[in-house]
Design a protein around this motif. Structure first.
Motif, PDB file in Angstrom:
ATOM      1  N   MET A   1      -2.933  16.621  -0.853  1.00 55.90           N
ATOM      2  CA  MET A   1      -3.619  17.421  -1.992  1.00 55.90           C
ATOM      3  C   MET A   1      -3.427  18.011  -3.062  1.00 55.90           C
ATOM      4  O   MET A   1      -1.930  17.856  -3.394  1.00 55.90           O
ATOM      5  CB  MET A   1      -4.082  18.994  -0.957  1.00 55.90           C
ATOM      6  N   GLU A   6      -5.743  22.891  -4.557  1.00 55.20           N
ATOM      7  CA  GLU A   6      -5.033  24.306  -4.004  1.00 55.20           C
ATOM      8  C   GLU A   6      -4.464  25.226  -5.133  1.00 55.20           C
ATOM      9  O   GLU A   6      -5.038  26.080  -4.073  1.00 55.20           O
ATOM     10  CB  GLU A   6      -3.188  23.424  -4.049  1.00 55.20           C
ATOM     11  N   ARG A   9      -8.316  26.484  -4.036  1.00 53.21           N
ATOM     12  CA  ARG A   9      -8.396  26.925  -2.951  1.00 53.21           C
ATOM     13  C   ARG A   9      -7.713  28.383  -2.460  1.00 53.21           C
ATOM     14  O   ARG A   9      -8.133  29.577  -1.897  1.00 53.21           O
ATOM     15  CB  ARG A   9      -8.197  26.059  -1.863  1.00 53.21           C
ATOM     16  N   ASP A 176     -16.762  18.162  -5.106  1.00 56.11           N
ATOM     17  CA  ASP A 176     -15.671  18.514  -5.407  1.00 56.11           C
ATOM     18  C   ASP A 176     -15.498  19.533  -6.138  1.00 56.11           C
ATOM     19  O   ASP A 176     -15.154  20.348  -6.863  1.00 56.11           O
ATOM     20  CB  ASP A 176     -14.202  18.136  -4.970  1.00 56.11           C
ATOM     21  N   PRO A 389     -20.487  20.579   6.109  1.00 59.03           N
ATOM     22  CA  PRO A 389     -19.324  19.882   5.576  1.00 59.03           C
ATOM     23  C   PRO A 389     -20.300  19.031   4.523  1.00 59.03           C
ATOM     24  O   PRO A 389     -21.106  18.048   4.700  1.00 59.03           O
ATOM     25  CB  PRO A 389     -18.231  19.660   6.393  1.00 59.03           C
ATOM     26  N   LEU A 412     -21.174  22.399   2.588  1.00 60.29           N
ATOM     27  CA  LEU A 412     -19.189  23.011   1.122  1.00 60.29           C
ATOM     28  C   LEU A 412     -18.669  21.697   1.249  1.00 60.29           C
ATOM     29  O   LEU A 412     -18.833  20.745   1.415  1.00 60.29           O
ATOM     30  CB  LEU A 412     -18.848  23.211   2.630  1.00 60.29           C
ATOM     31  N   CYS A 413     -18.074  22.137   0.120  1.00 62.06           N
ATOM     32  CA  CYS A 413     -16.972  21.306  -0.568  1.00 62.06           C
ATOM     33  C   CYS A 413     -15.818  21.794  -0.874  1.00 62.06           C
ATOM     34  O   CYS A 413     -15.192  20.914   0.293  1.00 62.06           O
ATOM     35  CB  CYS A 413     -17.769  20.892  -2.585  1.00 62.06           C
ATOM     36  N   LEU A 414     -15.690  22.664  -1.454  1.00 61.91           N
ATOM     37  CA  LEU A 414     -14.279  22.910  -1.491  1.00 61.91           C
ATOM     38  C   LEU A 414     -13.638  23.939  -0.924  1.00 61.91           C
ATOM     39  O   LEU A 414     -12.215  24.158  -0.398  1.00 61.91           O
ATOM     40  CB  LEU A 414     -13.140  23.190  -2.947  1.00 61.91           C
ATOM     41  N   ASP A 416     -12.979  25.351   2.533  1.00 61.41           N
ATOM     42  CA  ASP A 416     -13.061  25.248   3.344  1.00 61.41           C
ATOM     43  C   ASP A 416     -13.240  25.708   5.141  1.00 61.41           C
ATOM     44  O   ASP A 416     -13.809  24.935   5.724  1.00 61.41           O
ATOM     45  CB  ASP A 416     -11.544  24.831   3.854  1.00 61.41           C
ATOM     46  N   ARG A 417     -14.431  26.762   4.746  1.00 60.43           N
ATOM     47  CA  ARG A 417     -14.829  27.623   5.864  1.00 60.43           C
ATOM     48  C   ARG A 417     -15.985  28.635   5.055  1.00 60.43           C
ATOM     49  O   ARG A 417     -15.925  28.574   3.667  1.00 60.43           O
ATOM     50  CB  ARG A 417     -14.589  28.593   6.656  1.00 60.43           C
TER      51      ARG A 417
END
Length: 442
Positions: A1, A6, A9, A176, A389, A412-414, A416-417
């Motif tokens: 990553m 990082e 997120r 992303d 996703p 959903l791109c970056l 994660d949920r």
């Protein structure tokens, strides 16, 4: 990553985002120029076969652009057009765009990153950007206007260089990261999740211009508005705007499941198109008139009068009926043509009954901000029904291609949920989860 992903997120602030390194490649949904002829003469151009997900090179940022870390996106019908290479391959758009100059040349590539919706975080700004900064939460308008054109200062949609971002340009939102002009940016409604906010600009803004703007149908209180495809994303925003503005919404759908969803939304009358014999091919003018008569009888029985406005985006399969069924002096406002562009209608109903035909396409930036003000006040709800996703973008686009969807399909791109991105939980609570998620479980 990468350090940038990082930082995004974990919700890092402007300083950390500025310090993080922009990756040289990023994950994206794209099509390839070498695949343009892959479908041959087959009747089913299955988008799952042409849309790919993988790493692509990061482009250089122009002075008037921002780099957005895309948390979520959504599927629009132009994704289907792109992935079926019809009615024309989008690489032709990119080639013509790329011939205009240095920054435009970046778009002319053997791959096309798709997507005309995005919500996310600004991570870089070009040297000419003044009103936005790293860390801002934004939604991207699907309209890319040229602010140096004179016509754009009257209406961004009138400029010759106005383009559909992610369809007529590269570096779209199903990725992303996305490259977005500063003149496309809208503040993200703080009570919405990333995926909810990503469903708004493409469809809600378009519906706002078609119905509410002085450049559209100028709907007023009491107007009866017929909405084709009312259970899709565009249609569901249209129904909400009609109801909010004191209009009377008549929706046409293709299944009982979709009928139930529209009734839950508060649509005044819902008609199943199968009950009035409307298919995808009404080539016989007599069929058009008979179908129009059947639909008109239902509307008059339920409402007592003919529609003032027809909200038309289905195209070939419905356009003749729209022109027939709208009342004398009424208006048909149209954008897009998901069943085909070759419209046929009896011109006598347009000319002899003084009807109006209004072309509409996207929304200018002011209209987008006005529409998103309604979303930010909790007066307009996101039409999100399901979320995929990015890796499953082919399946998501296929749902739209075969009309097996309700409302908008989030991607959903970056993020994660699902459920992330809410920065004003108090407003969300006041608006109500049941209202925001009115399509969940339908």
């Amino acid at each position: 990553m990468s350090t940038m992903i990082e930082a995004v997120r974990r919700g890092a602030g402007p300083e950390a985002l500025t310090a993080a390194e922009v990756p040289s490649r990023y994950r994206a949904a794209y099509i390839r120029a070498e695949d343009v002829d892959m479908f041959g003469v087959t009747s089913d151009r299955d988008v799952r076969k042409s849309i790919r997900v993988g790493d692509v090179p990061m482009p250089e940022l122009a002075p008037d652009e921002v780099l957005v870390a895309v948390m979520a996106s959504s599927v629009n019908y132009n994704t289907v057009w792109s992935a079926t290479f019809s009615p024309v391959p989008t690489f032709e758009f990119l080639k013509r765009f790329g011939a205009q100059g240095h920054w435009e040349k970046r778009h002319d590539l053997p791959h096309h990153v798709l997507g005309s919706d995005a919500s996310g975080v600004i991570v870089r700004v070009g040297s000419g950007v003044r009103r936005w900064a790293p860390g801002d939460h934004v939604v991207a308008s699907p309209v890319q206007a040229d602010e140096q054109e004179a016509a754009s200062h009257a209406d961004g949609m009138l400029g010759d260089q106005q383009r559909a971002w992610g369809y007529e340009t590269n570096f779209g939102g199903l990725a992303d990261f996305a490259v977005v002009r500063a003149t496309q940016l809208i503040p993200k409604p703080p009570h919405l999740t990333w995926e909810e906010a990503a469903t708004t600009a493409g469809c809600a803004g378009t519906a706002y211009r078609m119905l509410i703007s002085d450049r559209g149908a100028r709907m007023k209180q009491g107007d009866v508005v017929l909405v084709w495809g009312a259970a899709g994303g565009l249609g569901m925003y249209a129904v909400q705007l009609i109801r909010n503005g004191g209009g009377i919404a008549v929706g046409v759908v293709s299944s009982e499941r979709k009928r139930e969803a529209l009734l839950r939304l508060g649509c005044d009358v819902v008609v199943n198109r199968n009950d009035i014999g409307i298919g995808d091919d009404l080539s016989d003018p007599a069929q058009v008139i008979e179908a129009g008569k059947r639909l008109g009888r239902i509307i008059r029985r339920e409402i007592g009068e003919d529609p003032h406005i027809v909200f038309e985006h289905v195209g070939k399969a419905t356009f003749g009926i729209s022109m027939y069924v709208v009342r004398r002096g009424g208006a048909v406002v149209t954008c897009g043509s998901s069943t085909g562009y070759d419209h046929q209608y009896d011109n006598r109903y347009l000319w002899m009954k003084l009807k109006r035909l209004i072309g509409s396409h996207g929304a200018n930036l002011q209209e987008q901000w006005e529409c998103h003000r309604l979303l930010g006040l909790g007066k307009l709800m996101p039409a999100l029904s399901c979320t995929y996703p990015l890796e499953e973008i082919g399946e998501a686009a296929r749902l739209l291609q075969v009309n097996d969807h309700i409302g908008k399909i989030g991607v959903l791109c970056l993020a994660d949920r699902p459920g992330l991105g809410v920065t004003d939980p108090g407003l969300r609570e006041r608006v109500g989860e049941d209202r925001i998620n009115f399509l969940q479980g339908v």
